[in-house]
Design a protein around this motif. Structure first.
Motif, PDB file in Angstrom:
ATOM      1  N   GLU A   6       4.794  -5.627   6.440  1.00  0.00           N
ATOM      2  CA  GLU A   6       4.250  -4.907   5.299  1.00  0.00           C
ATOM      3  C   GLU A   6       3.937  -3.455   5.660  1.00  0.00           C
ATOM      4  O   GLU A   6       3.632  -3.146   6.822  1.00  0.00           O
ATOM      5  CB  GLU A   6       2.950  -5.562   4.800  1.00  0.00           C
ATOM      6  CG  GLU A   6       3.069  -7.013   4.403  1.00  0.00           C
ATOM      7  CD  GLU A   6       2.726  -7.967   5.532  1.00  0.00           C
ATOM      8  OE1 GLU A   6       2.324  -9.104   5.241  1.00  0.00           O
ATOM      9  OE2 GLU A   6       2.842  -7.561   6.710  1.00  0.00           O
ATOM     10  N   SER A   7       3.980  -2.604   4.664  1.00  0.00           N
ATOM     11  CA  SER A   7       3.580  -1.211   4.829  1.00  0.00           C
ATOM     12  C   SER A   7       3.116  -0.665   3.488  1.00  0.00           C
ATOM     13  O   SER A   7       3.330  -1.306   2.452  1.00  0.00           O
ATOM     14  CB  SER A   7       4.742  -0.369   5.374  1.00  0.00           C
ATOM     15  OG  SER A   7       5.829  -0.377   4.464  1.00  0.00           O
ATOM     16  N   GLY A   9      -0.150   0.360   2.737  1.00  0.00           N
ATOM     17  CA  GLY A   9      -1.578   0.296   2.464  1.00  0.00           C
ATOM     18  C   GLY A   9      -2.274   1.600   2.772  1.00  0.00           C
ATOM     19  O   GLY A   9      -1.682   2.533   3.331  1.00  0.00           O
ATOM     20  N   LEU A  20       3.083  -1.137  -2.101  1.00  0.00           N
ATOM     21  CA  LEU A  20       3.286  -1.864  -0.862  1.00  0.00           C
ATOM     22  C   LEU A  20       4.741  -2.284  -0.737  1.00  0.00           C
ATOM     23  O   LEU A  20       5.380  -2.619  -1.750  1.00  0.00           O
ATOM     24  CB  LEU A  20       2.394  -3.092  -0.797  1.00  0.00           C
ATOM     25  CG  LEU A  20       0.897  -2.879  -1.000  1.00  0.00           C
ATOM     26  CD1 LEU A  20       0.154  -4.205  -0.828  1.00  0.00           C
ATOM     27  CD2 LEU A  20       0.352  -1.821  -0.075  1.00  0.00           C
ATOM     28  N   CYS A  22       7.459  -4.769   1.704  1.00  0.00           N
ATOM     29  CA  CYS A  22       7.604  -5.858   2.669  1.00  0.00           C
ATOM     30  C   CYS A  22       9.061  -5.887   3.106  1.00  0.00           C
ATOM     31  O   CYS A  22       9.937  -6.252   2.306  1.00  0.00           O
ATOM     32  CB  CYS A  22       7.201  -7.177   2.038  1.00  0.00           C
ATOM     33  SG  CYS A  22       7.562  -8.631   3.058  1.00  0.00           S
ATOM     34  N   TYR A  94      -0.902  -9.462   2.239  1.00  0.00           N
ATOM     35  CA  TYR A  94       0.118 -10.122   3.042  1.00  0.00           C
ATOM     36  C   TYR A  94       1.349 -10.438   2.196  1.00  0.00           C
ATOM     37  O   TYR A  94       1.241 -10.917   1.065  1.00  0.00           O
ATOM     38  CB  TYR A  94      -0.417 -11.443   3.602  1.00  0.00           C
ATOM     39  CG  TYR A  94      -1.589 -11.303   4.525  1.00  0.00           C
ATOM     40  CD1 TYR A  94      -2.889 -11.340   4.038  1.00  0.00           C
ATOM     41  CD2 TYR A  94      -1.409 -11.147   5.893  1.00  0.00           C
ATOM     42  CE1 TYR A  94      -3.985 -11.229   4.886  1.00  0.00           C
ATOM     43  CE2 TYR A  94      -2.497 -11.032   6.752  1.00  0.00           C
ATOM     44  CZ  TYR A  94      -3.767 -11.066   6.237  1.00  0.00           C
ATOM     45  OH  TYR A  94      -4.842 -10.958   7.080  1.00  0.00           O
ATOM     46  N   THR A 106      -1.367  -5.576   5.512  1.00  0.00           N
ATOM     47  CA  THR A 106      -1.646  -4.149   5.421  1.00  0.00           C
ATOM     48  C   THR A 106      -2.947  -3.970   4.646  1.00  0.00           C
ATOM     49  O   THR A 106      -3.158  -4.625   3.623  1.00  0.00           O
ATOM     50  CB  THR A 106      -0.480  -3.391   4.770  1.00  0.00           C
ATOM     51  OG1 THR A 106      -0.728  -1.989   4.812  1.00  0.00           O
ATOM     52  CG2 THR A 106      -0.241  -3.819   3.319  1.00  0.00           C
ATOM     53  N   GLN A 107      -3.814  -3.097   5.143  1.00  0.00           N
ATOM     54  CA  GLN A 107      -5.133  -2.920   4.547  1.00  0.00           C
ATOM     55  C   GLN A 107      -5.069  -2.014   3.333  1.00  0.00           C
ATOM     56  O   GLN A 107      -4.498  -0.918   3.397  1.00  0.00           O
ATOM     57  CB  GLN A 107      -6.094  -2.325   5.578  1.00  0.00           C
ATOM     58  CG  GLN A 107      -7.480  -2.020   5.048  1.00  0.00           C
ATOM     59  CD  GLN A 107      -8.296  -3.265   4.763  1.00  0.00           C
ATOM     60  OE1 GLN A 107      -8.365  -4.166   5.595  1.00  0.00           O
ATOM     61  NE2 GLN A 107      -8.926  -3.326   3.592  1.00  0.00           N
TER      62      GLN A 107
END
Length: 112
Positions: A6-7, A9, A20, A22, A94, A106-107
């Motif tokens: 994931e990216s 965030g 986001l 994935c 997620y 990713t937060q």
């Protein structure tokens, strides 16, 4: 099984947007894919899911009308467009091919 990364965030203010991504290490074209989230002290919950061809999408009630899940099977990628973000959307998000294949998360933090 394919690896999921994931990216996208980050920290945003209420009302702002994030997208986001994935990225899968292999083909996911035959898989239903989903996004989940887990806030501190809470159980992981489903956010959105999309069938293999993208024809059916499901959302939890609290994000309907604000979040959009999509996929590009040619790029082995699933997306979650999040608009009008609220503080209660703060969580680790997620990507998943449920129930056993998960990314690292990713937060997403929504705060003024």
């Amino acid at each position: 099984q394919v690896q999921l990364v994931e990216s996208g965030g980050g920290l945003v203010q209420p009302g702002e947007s994030l997208r986001l991504s994935c990225q899968a290490s292999g083909s996911i074209s035959s898989y239903t894919m989903a996004w989940y989230r887990q806030a501190p002290g809470k159980q992981r919950e489903s956010v959105a899911a999309i069938t293999s061809g993208g024809g059916t999408k499901n959302y939890r009630d609290s994000v309907k009308g604000r979040f959009t899940i999509s996929r590009d099977n040619a790029k082995n990628t699933v997306y979650l467009q999040m608009n009008s973000l609220k503080p209660e959307d703060t969580a680790v998000y997620y990507c998943s091919h449920p129930p056993t294949n998960w990314g690292q998360g990713t937060q997403v933090t929504v705060s003024s």
